[in-house]
Design an enzyme around this catalytic site. Structure first.
Site, mmCIF file in Angstrom:
data_model
loop_
_atom_site.group_PDB
_atom_site.id
_atom_site.type_symbol
_atom_site.label_atom_id
_atom_site.label_comp_id
_atom_site.label_asym_id
_atom_site.label_seq_id
_atom_site.Cartn_x
_atom_site.Cartn_y
_atom_site.Cartn_z
ATOM 1 N N PRO A 191 0.841 -1.203 0.000
ATOM 2 C CA PRO A 191 0.000 0.000 0.000
ATOM 3 C C PRO A 191 0.876 1.254 0.000
ATOM 4 C CG PRO A 191 0.013 -1.045 2.160
ATOM 5 C CD PRO A 191 0.748 -1.963 1.252
ATOM 6 N N ASP A 222 5.920 2.150 1.946
ATOM 7 C CA ASP A 222 5.013 1.037 2.203
ATOM 8 C C ASP A 222 4.355 1.273 3.562
ATOM 9 O OD1 ASP A 222 3.739 -1.363 2.708
ATOM 10 O OD2 ASP A 222 5.419 -2.623 2.078
ATOM 11 N N HIS A 223 3.030 1.500 3.549
ATOM 12 C CA HIS A 223 2.342 1.847 4.791
ATOM 13 C C HIS A 223 2.225 0.663 5.747
ATOM 14 C CE1 HIS A 223 0.400 4.612 7.306
ATOM 15 N NE2 HIS A 223 -0.368 5.242 6.431
ATOM 16 N N ARG A 224 2.532 -0.552 5.274
ATOM 17 C CA ARG A 224 2.551 -1.693 6.192
ATOM 18 C C ARG A 224 3.735 -1.604 7.146
ATOM 19 N NH1 ARG A 224 2.848 -6.555 2.035
ATOM 20 N NH2 ARG A 224 4.538 -5.159 1.367
#
Length: 474
Positions: free
Chosen positions: A269, A445-447
């Site tokens: 994401p 990467d928002h993870r």
């Protein structure tokens, strides 16, 4: 006795399964030495030159330039005992037969220069002898001396000719030195139908002979006039004058880049943030450093400053140098920075790495970046220079672009885009002035990286570029 060995397409230790033959550096009849470069191939990441692990005489080129073959496929036959007495059979297939028979117990391929070792996988069962097919004989007949075979004639595999140049001379005779372009199944069909390929004109792109060409020749039909399929202005691909469209096969670096970008875009994401900064102090420092002995022979660019700023900022925000491991269910934090530098090349986009960039000085980073980009543009980047990156920088500013939303390189968690540096109005101490201004954009990467960590990292990089003296506080 001659000893034939087949050289398989080597595993370049980069997880790839196929490659395209770009150019042969040898031809049948040439003598080769150990580790001599014999072929140039293009993998999904770069152009690579392969050395051969044996010395001997080249007898056959099994693959033509432009063909894509799988790793382990034999591409070259070499006689490693060229002074032996036995020769090939009359049908000229002795090199392949001898290689297939003698390589059943072939030892592991010796490591090629720069590549890992791989066992030769393209093997066939040795053919059964006629006596075995007829059943065991009660008593072995005395072996008759073999008739002396006709000396091997080296046939050169040539590059594609024009469609009209099919090896037929003006007097109607066939040029025996011309090797027609046709795939093995087509050659087999021609042999079955009794068609001489050297007398045909291929209708496919590049003059390649097809099954239809062979069947028409066997039926006594005239081949159709070749259509104009060459792209204008020397561009790659096939051009259709009727639709005014050019089609280029998707392969090599372009194919690998597309797969990687699609995988990244639909797996991680993405979040992208932007910042605009005044880099006038950085440009002034660059001019000052250029006059010092340490930087006299160094090409000091804004990209080098950005690389140093990334390494410093990553120490305060280690999340940007981590990676999401889906299979293990872990986030892997790395105590080193292998900095990727996106480089546009004639073959497509590649990302070579500066190893342990966090341990290098500004001058060392500038030299390393210069060497990597020069090698990349020449198409000579080795596969090992493009693996295991931790962070990437892409400099879209060299094209005059202000900013962008870059896609994260697979196996990483963030990428920084540098925009063009332009003279723009800027408020300094309450007054309007013309300053050197650039934009930065960070995709992450928002993870792995929360908004706070991503924002802090981008702000730190911006602060270091806006005022390099801030580095003293790190």
């Amino acid at each position: 006795m001659p000893e034939y060995k087949q050289f398989p397409l080597a595993d370049t230790a980069e997880g790839l399964t196929e490659a395209e033959i770009i150019d042969w550096k040898v031809k049948p009849g040439d003598e080769v030495t150990v580790n001599q470069i014999v072929v140039e191939i293009e993998t999904a990441k770069a152009a690579v030159e392969l050395p051969i692990p044996w010395a001997g005489v080249v007898t056959e080129l099994l693959v033509e330039p432009g063909q894509t073959v799988e790793v382990g496929t034999p591409i070259l036959t070499v006689d490693v005992d060229p002074h032996g007495e036995a020769g090939p059979s009359a049908n000229g297939s002795a090199p392949a037969q001898a290689a297939n028979a003698e390589q059943a117990d072939e030892e592991e391929m010796k490591p090629l220069v720069g590549y890992g070792s791989k066992a030769a996988s393209a093997k066939r069962r040795p053919r059964k002898r006629q006596t075995e097919a007829a059943g065991p004989a009660p008593q072995a007949a005395p072996q008759q001396p073999a008739a002396p075979a006709e000396p091997m004639r080296a046939v050169q595999v040539v590059k594609p000719r024009e469609a009209a140049d099919n090896g037929v001379r003006g007097n109607g005779t066939v040029d025996v030195s011309y090797v027609p372009l046709a795939k093995p199944p087509v050659r087999k069909l021609a042999k079955e139908l009794g068609v001489d390929l050297r007398a045909l004109t291929g209708s496919a792109e590049g003059g390649v002979i097809t099954r239809e060409d062979v069947r028409r020749a066997a039926a006594g039909e005239t081949a159709p006039e070749p259509t104009a399929t060459t792209a204008p202005s020397g561009l790659p691909g096939s051009y259709d004058p009727a639709t005014r469209e050019r089609r280029v096969p998707i392969r090599g670096v372009r194919k690998a880049t597309a797969q990687a970008m699609v995988s990244s875009a639909y797996t991680a994401p993405h979040v992208t943030e932007f910042i605009t900064i005044d880099v006038t102090p950085m440009m002034e420092l660059r001019d000052k450093l250029r006059r010092t002995p340490e930087f006299a022979d160094v090409k000091l660019t804004p990209l080098a400053f950005a690389a140093k700023a990334v390494c410093l900022a990553a120490k305060r925000t280690p999340d940007v140098n981590a990676v999401w491991d889906e299979n293990a269910g872990e986030i892997v934090y790395k105590d080193y920075v292998h900095l990727g530098i996106a480089a546009a090349t004639p073959r497509g986009l590649i990302v070579p790495k500066v190893r342990d960039a966090d341990a290098k000085s500004l001058a060392e980073l500038a030299r390393a970046i210069g060497e990597l980009t020069a090698t990349a543009r020449d198409g000579k980047t080795p596969p090992e220079d493009m693996r295991n990156g931790t962070f990437t920088i892409t400099n879209v500013g060299v094209f005059g672009v202000d900013t962008g939303t870059p896609i994260i390189n697979p196996g990483e968690s963030a990428i920084l885009a540098l925009g063009a540096i332009k003279d723009m109005p800027w408020v300094v101490d309450g007054e309007l002035a013309v300053r050197k201004v650039m934009q930065l954009s960070l995709s992450f990467d928002h993870r792995v990286i929360d908004g706070q960590q991503g924002s802090q990292f981008l702000a730190d990089v911006g602060a270091l570029l806006a005022d390099p003296a801030v580095a003293i506080t790190y």
